[in-house]
Design a protein around this motif. Structure first.
Motif, PDB file in Angstrom:
ATOM      1  N   ASN A 254       0.825  -1.208   0.000  1.00 37.71           N
ATOM      2  CA  ASN A 254       0.000   0.000   0.000  1.00 37.71           C
ATOM      3  C   ASN A 254       0.862   1.263   0.000  1.00 37.71           C
ATOM      4  OD1 ASN A 254      -2.431   1.397   0.050  1.00 37.71           O
ATOM      5  ND2 ASN A 254      -2.434   1.544   2.285  1.00 37.71           N
ATOM      6  N   ASP A 297      -9.948   4.274   3.074  1.00 38.90           N
ATOM      7  CA  ASP A 297     -10.529   3.430   2.037  1.00 38.90           C
ATOM      8  C   ASP A 297     -11.695   4.121   1.346  1.00 38.90           C
ATOM      9  OD1 ASP A 297     -10.781   1.185   0.507  1.00 38.90           O
ATOM     10  OD2 ASP A 297     -12.133   0.179   1.890  1.00 38.90           O
ATOM     11  N   LEU A 298     -11.681   4.112   0.021  1.00 35.93           N
ATOM     12  CA  LEU A 298     -12.807   4.576  -0.784  1.00 35.93           C
ATOM     13  C   LEU A 298     -13.183   6.025  -0.490  1.00 35.93           C
ATOM     14  CD1 LEU A 298     -15.064   1.402  -0.536  1.00 35.93           C
ATOM     15  CD2 LEU A 298     -13.481   1.994  -2.353  1.00 35.93           C
ATOM     16  N   ILE A 304      -7.584   4.636  -2.629  1.00 36.25           N
ATOM     17  CA  ILE A 304      -8.155   3.375  -2.193  1.00 36.25           C
ATOM     18  C   ILE A 304      -7.054   2.609  -1.484  1.00 36.25           C
ATOM     19  CG2 ILE A 304      -7.702   2.251  -4.412  1.00 36.25           C
ATOM     20  CD1 ILE A 304     -10.096   0.434  -3.865  1.00 36.25           C
ATOM     21  N   ASP A 310      -8.223  -7.551  -4.100  1.00 35.77           N
ATOM     22  CA  ASP A 310      -9.354  -6.906  -4.768  1.00 35.77           C
ATOM     23  C   ASP A 310      -9.088  -5.413  -4.919  1.00 35.77           C
ATOM     24  OD1 ASP A 310     -10.985  -9.248  -4.961  1.00 35.77           O
ATOM     25  OD2 ASP A 310     -11.418  -9.057  -2.829  1.00 35.77           O
ATOM     26  N   SER A 311      -8.705  -4.775  -3.823  1.00 34.61           N
ATOM     27  CA  SER A 311      -8.403  -3.344  -3.880  1.00 34.61           C
ATOM     28  C   SER A 311      -7.157  -3.084  -4.716  1.00 34.61           C
ATOM     29  CB  SER A 311      -8.240  -2.773  -2.472  1.00 34.61           C
ATOM     30  OG  SER A 311      -7.303  -3.536  -1.727  1.00 34.61           O
ATOM     31  N   ARG A 315      -7.072  -0.668  -7.909  1.00 37.06           N
ATOM     32  CA  ARG A 315      -6.122   0.451  -7.940  1.00 37.06           C
ATOM     33  C   ARG A 315      -5.283   0.403  -9.210  1.00 37.06           C
ATOM     34  NH1 ARG A 315      -4.184   4.113  -3.845  1.00 37.06           N
ATOM     35  NH2 ARG A 315      -2.918   5.597  -5.016  1.00 37.06           N
ATOM     36  N   ALA A 373     -16.075  -6.681  -0.203  1.00 36.36           N
ATOM     37  CA  ALA A 373     -14.836  -6.008  -0.603  1.00 36.36           C
ATOM     38  C   ALA A 373     -14.705  -5.961  -2.114  1.00 36.36           C
ATOM     39  CB  ALA A 373     -13.643  -6.726   0.017  1.00 36.36           C
ATOM     40  N   LYS A 376     -17.076  -3.224  -3.465  1.00 39.59           N
ATOM     41  CA  LYS A 376     -16.535  -1.884  -3.214  1.00 39.59           C
ATOM     42  C   LYS A 376     -15.394  -1.567  -4.176  1.00 39.59           C
ATOM     43  CE  LYS A 376     -17.746  -1.423   1.686  1.00 39.59           C
ATOM     44  NZ  LYS A 376     -17.215  -1.278   3.069  1.00 39.59           N
ATOM     45  N   ALA A 377     -14.504  -2.543  -4.371  1.00 43.45           N
ATOM     46  CA  ALA A 377     -13.385  -2.334  -5.297  1.00 43.45           C
ATOM     47  C   ALA A 377     -13.887  -2.180  -6.729  1.00 43.45           C
ATOM     48  CB  ALA A 377     -12.412  -3.511  -5.201  1.00 43.45           C
ATOM     49  N   TRP A 380     -15.399   1.226  -7.210  1.00 47.94           N
ATOM     50  CA  TRP A 380     -14.340   2.226  -7.257  1.00 47.94           C
ATOM     51  C   TRP A 380     -13.669   2.230  -8.635  1.00 47.94           C
ATOM     52  CZ3 TRP A 380      -9.084   2.696  -7.917  1.00 47.94           C
ATOM     53  CH2 TRP A 380      -8.503   3.886  -7.426  1.00 47.94           C
TER      54      TRP A 380
END
Length: 860
Positions: A254, A297-298, A304, A310-311, A315, A373, A376-377, A380
């Protein structure tokens, strides 16, 4: 490298009208002169170059950097074998890159399709547009990559995914993979090492009896990831190598996205790999990954938190401006309630804002995220301009083609879209048709007949509007030139056609008075226990038709008469005609409040996707070309298909045939409407009729009618100068063409029909009643005629009013299918406190099984 003769093909593709070289201009590369020949735009030409030594290999490498190849729109493509033959020192230096990023310099693609390009900004609105996706991210969840025991990888599944990614890469797309599996792979390796170490120690100190009591300690995830990363990447490299594709590993955390310089470096690395036709394989660096930052997050398109793959995939998809993100999980997609529950339904298209109506279940058995999750990803990424599909990557029946199916636009998984359709989805239409059909079946027979009479009146009253819409379809088809002459004839409507349709519909209205609810059998099972078998609708029918707008009111009337719900899928070429005819059908249905019983599918649903709705559709009836019918029969798994794939109709001319009847019947069978499925395709002639006046009359008539003749093998052997010999005796021409073959007897004619026919319609022309009866009894086709044209094989001509098609099936309906073919039966048992134990050996009741008279049918 050995100094041996090799051949390579240099393929140069021109995709733009301007270029830096002139036609016939020579280019001097390393002392070798290459001539560029004249060609058309988008048309490739091949230049064969014999490679005898390393100097020629160097010449090809330098050719990639020549002004001609570097011009916009050009690309240089070598086969995989050629690439393997080029020493790495001959490849261009990284600073020597081509000016146009879209040009693939060192590609292992054996062929190049039409270049894929799309301005990134908005995601695709419809599934059918996904085939235009150029840059694609495939995210492999932990449940997809790992085995059921969570220790080790699902190698077969992984190999299938690599094959699909390689296939898309070789089509000119830019593929990236975000993968899980390092922890599971490392866990397998560490468990093995621990067991081996413990077994050696205990064998030395405690003896063999203590081995079974060994306990494996809990393995820390970061250690497992460290042990598994290298092995996972080695596995990917080995698999991609089978397809001559290079893969590269990228580990991120991250923090890499929070540092602007690292973000730029990552972006540049990925672009460089894609430019060199390398598949990047990205994973979170789980060996050192820190815990996710709270409240990050988000919070917008640019932020993100990379908490899981998933995120991470979302991204990367937005950072790299990808066209499509495919998220593979262990469920089919997104459901309106937890998968496995009774009311759970797969959501085909998910729109932003719909998450309030969705209940999320628990996480998968492995992995850090869950479906919530993923959603949400996905949302986004969608907000960032990337289309998203969540699908099942573990199902053994679909995992082998799930990625390619998604890219081809097939209805797989859940598609995320920002554009809501104007009307209902096809699933909603099917449910509306079922509900409307049940209401329709509950109407009185007179009410259903009234609807059909009203539709017949509308066809004549609204004649001008119908013909005007049909004229638009004909003009568009002619301007585009996409329809052959026989299909244009089918597309055309006329006043006489509409009048015939209205007459046929009125016949259906009459026969509908006694269709649904008719008692077929009555039995007294025992005293006060009566059984009835009655006719009922099949349910929801899906009728798919091509270039036949007159099919819509015919099929609609039959569905109304039989109380069935109806989904109609017409061809694009008849869109205007189908629209107005469906509007008139719904206007007629409205007089009794059952407007929804007949639905016209106007969405971009592919036929193959419609054939998968086995829980919503009860019967598929295709009306169109033999190829359409075959495709539907292949795609429809779990739904019965009524119809015929081919109409190979025969006419057998016997030695006792009447001269007057032969030419009339053959002319009508072949020439009256050659595009029809009941038109003559093969003419069988008795050998004794060759070189007779009757045979000459047949040939002369076919020539006058401009029928092209193909000679069968036996017929060709009798002729010195024969027509073109037929390629196959199992051919449906659908035009003014037919095959002529010779047979020695009626027995051989029957054998020929059974071997090469399609069990549609076959005819004998003879005055010998015994021969005719033999033919009628022994030919195993849906329709067998004596001294009559094949064109009589039609529901209207049979007095059925109309037909939904001609079935060559041996189950349920056969031949022209009218109302009777759209009905099934159910059993009604009326008793008075009856139980089976009363009929046992020591019971008080006995079975009677007496047949009872049927009620009188409606005389009207």
């Amino acid at each position: 490298m050995e100094r041996r003769h090799k051949e390579m093909v240099l393929r140069l593709y021109r995709t733009k009208m301007s270029w830096s070289g002139g036609v016939g201009e020579e280019r001097n590369i390393d002392g070798k002169s290459l001539m560029f020949n004249q060609f058309s735009p988008f048309l490739p030409f091949n230049l064969q170059i014999s490679l005898i030594c390393r100097r020629h290999l160097r010449m090809l490498c330098q050719a990639a950097l020549s002004p001609v190849v570097r011009s916009p729109g050009w690309c240089f493509v070598l086969s995989p074998r050629a690439v393997a033959a080029i020493p790495r020192s001959y490849l261009p230096h990284r600073n020597q890159r081509l000016r146009n990023e879209s040009i693939r310099c060192w590609s292992n693609i054996p062929f190049l399709t039409v270049p894929l390009s799309r301005a990134h900004g908005k995601p695709f609105a419809h599934r059918s547009e996904l085939k235009h996706a150029k840059r694609i991210v495939v995210k492999l969840g932990s449940a997809v990559v790992t085995r059921g025991d969570e220790c080790g990888l699902a190698l077969g599944r992984l190999a299938s995914i690599v094959e699909q990614v390689s296939m898309l890469q070789n089509q000119g797309r830019e593929m990236m993979i975000v993968t899980s599996g390092a922890v599971a792979f490392g866990k397998q390796r560490l468990r093995h090492e621990i067991l081996l170490s413990q077994s050696v120690r205990q064998a030395l100190h405690s003896g063999q009896s203590q081995l079974k009591d060994m306990a494996i300690p809990v393995l820390e995830a970061r250690a497992c990831a460290a042990a598994g990363q290298s092995g996972l990447m080695a596995l990917y490299e080995a698999m991609f190598t089978q397809y001559s594709i290079c893969a590269a590993q990228i580990l991120v955390t991250n923090l890499d996205f929070h540092d602007e310089q690292k973000r730029r470096n990552l972006n540049g690395t990925l672009h460089e790999l894609l430019r060199m036709n390398i598949v990047p394989i990205i994973n979170t660096n789980d060996a050192v990954v820190p815990p996710p930052e709270p409240n990050s997050d988000l919070q917008g398109v640019n932020v993100i938190s990379v908490k899981d793959n998933d995120s991470l995939a979302a991204r990367l998809a937005v950072e790299m401006k990808t066209d499509l993100l495919i998220v593979l999980s262990d469920v089919e997609g997104l459901f309106n309630s937890p998968p496995g529950s009774d009311d759970a339904k797969l959501i085909d298209i998910f729109y932003p804002g719909d998450q309030q109506s969705v209940t999320f279940g628990t996480k998968s058995r492995v992995g850090m995220g869950g479906m919530e999750a993923k959603v949400k990803a996905a949302l986004w990424a969608l907000q960032g301009g990337t289309s998203v599909v969540i699908a099942n990557g573990t199902h053994p029946k679909i995992s082998g083609h799930v990625i390619t199916d998604i890219v081809e636009g097939k209805k797989v998984g859940t598609f995320f879209s920002e554009v809501k359709p104007a009307g209902p989805t096809v699933e909603q239409q099917a449910e509306m048709a079922r509900a409307g059909g049940r209401t329709l079946a509950a109407l009185q027979p007179e009410q259903r007949a009234e609807i059909i009479y009203r539709l017949a009146d509308l066809l004549t009253d609204q004649r001008e509007e119908i013909l005007l819409a049909n004229k638009k379809d004909l003009e568009e088809a002619e301007n585009k030139g996409r329809l052959a002459l026989p299909l244009l004839k089918r597309l055309s409507l006329s006043t006489s056609k509409l009048n015939s349709l209205a007459i046929g519909l009125r016949q259906i209205a009459v026969s509908s008075q006694d269709s649904v609810g008719r008692v077929l059998r009555r039995t007294r099972i025992a005293k006060a226990l009566h059984l009835e078998q009655v006719t009922v609708p099949i349910g929801v029918l899906l009728v798919i038709f091509e270039s036949r707008p007159d099919c819509l009111p015919q099929v609609s009337a039959l569905a109304i008469a039989s109380g069935n719900g109806l989904l109609l899928k017409g061809g694009k070429e008849a869109a205007h005609s189908n629209q107005i005819l469906h509007h008139l059908t719904q206007e007629a249905l409205s007089i009794h409040g059952v407007k929804d019983a007949v639905q016209l599918v106007n969405t971009r649903e592919e036929v193959e996707d419609l054939c998968r709705l086995d829980k919503l559709i009860d019967l598929i009836i295709p009306r169109g070309s033999s190829q359409l019918v075959r495709n539907i029969q292949k795609a429809a798994k779990g739904i019965p298909v009524m119809g015929h794939s081919e109409g190979i109709c025969h006419v057998y001319v016997d030695t006792d045939a009447s001269v007057e009847k032969v030419t009339r019947i053959i002319r009508d069978s072949k020439c009256e409407y050659p595009a029809a499925c009941n038109a003559l395709e093969t003419l069988l002639i008795h050998r004794d009729l060759l070189r007779t006046p009757l045979f000459d009359q047949i040939i002369d008539m076919l020539r006058v009618e401009q029928v092209k003749i193909h000679a069968g093998p036996k017929f060709a052997s009798y002729l010195t100068f024969s027509p073109s010999e037929v390629k196959s005796l199992r051919t449906e021409y659908g035009d003014l063409e037919c095959c002529i073959e010779v047979v020695d007897s009626v027995h051989e004619a029957v054998e020929h029909i059974h071997k090469y026919g399609s069990s549609h319609t076959d005819v004998i022309i003879t005055e010998n009643e015994e021969t005719a009866e033999f033919f009628l009894q022994h030919v195993d086709s849906a329709c067998v005629f004596w001294n009559a044209s094949t064109r009589f094989s039609d529901g209207y001509r049979f007095g059925l009013g109309a037909e939904v098609g001609i079935s060559t099936s041996r189950i349920h309906a056969r031949g022209p299918v009218g109302i009777e073919g759209l009905l099934t039966t159910k059993w009604l048992l009326r008793g008075d406190n009856h139980v089976v134990s009363d009929f046992s050996e020591h019971g008080t009741m006995k079975y009677l099984h007496e047949s009872l008279p049927l009620p009188q049918r409606n005389a009207n």
